[in-house]
Enzyme design. Structure first.
Site, PDB file in Angstrom:
ATOM      1  N   VAL A  76       0.834  -1.197   0.000  1.00 34.64           N
ATOM      2  CA  VAL A  76       0.000   0.000   0.000  1.00 34.64           C
ATOM      3  C   VAL A  76       0.871   1.250   0.000  1.00 34.64           C
ATOM      4  CG1 VAL A  76      -0.225   0.190   2.536  1.00 34.64           C
ATOM      5  CG2 VAL A  76      -2.064   1.040   1.056  1.00 34.64           C
ATOM      6  N   CYS A  77       0.374   2.278  -0.682  1.00 33.55           N
ATOM      7  CA  CYS A  77       0.998   3.600  -0.653  1.00 33.55           C
ATOM      8  C   CYS A  77      -0.145   4.608  -0.577  1.00 33.55           C
ATOM      9  CB  CYS A  77       1.899   3.821  -1.871  1.00 33.55           C
ATOM     10  SG  CYS A  77       1.037   3.840  -3.452  1.00 33.55           S
ATOM     11  N   HIS A  78       0.052   5.794  -1.094  1.00 28.54           N
ATOM     12  CA  HIS A  78      -0.989   6.820  -1.023  1.00 28.54           C
ATOM     13  C   HIS A  78      -2.157   6.499  -1.954  1.00 28.54           C
ATOM     14  CE1 HIS A  78      -2.795  10.718  -0.376  1.00 28.54           C
ATOM     15  NE2 HIS A  78      -2.799  10.937  -1.674  1.00 28.54           N
TER      16      HIS A  78
END
Length: 120
Positions: free
Chosen positions: A65-67
């Protein structure tokens, strides 16, 4: 990027603390992590991934996951080249929060995973 599997946040548990067979890898920067992350996620900023591969369990189901998914896709492309399979969290933390999933706040602990005190 079409070969990378993606999963909607609605198909994921709210907390990865007690999930022994799955790892949520958060590849955002320290300030982004401190401003809200998934409970039980492992925090390794994208630029540190090559030097910290040993911290990623190759046998666990790996979610990244990231932004918003861009960095996750790049990290997953790199990980595939070095023998790791993983799944992109579609929409990243934006989608996580838009779907009302709980967020933990604060800096990472000394191992670079886990988190702080407040859970929303």
């Amino acid at each position: 990027m079409g070969d990378i599997t993606q999963v909607p946040v609605t198909d994921l548990p709210n907390d990865f603390t007690a999930t022994a067979d799955a790892v949520m890898l958060d590849v955002r920067e320290d300030d982004e992590w401190a401003n809200g992350h998934i409970r039980g996620a492992v925090h390794i900023p994208m630029g540190e991934i090559p030097g910290r591969l040993g911290e990623i369990d190759p046998d666990a189901d790996l979610y990244v996951v990231c932004h918003s998914s861009g960095r996750s896709m790049r990290v997953l492309q790199y990980l595939a080249q070095v023998g790791y399979d993983g799944i992109c969290v579609r929409g990243g933390m934006l989608a996580w929060q838009e779907n009302g999933k709980p967020v933990e706040y604060g800096a990472a602990d000394v191992q670079g995973s886990g988190g702080s005190d407040a859970l929303r």
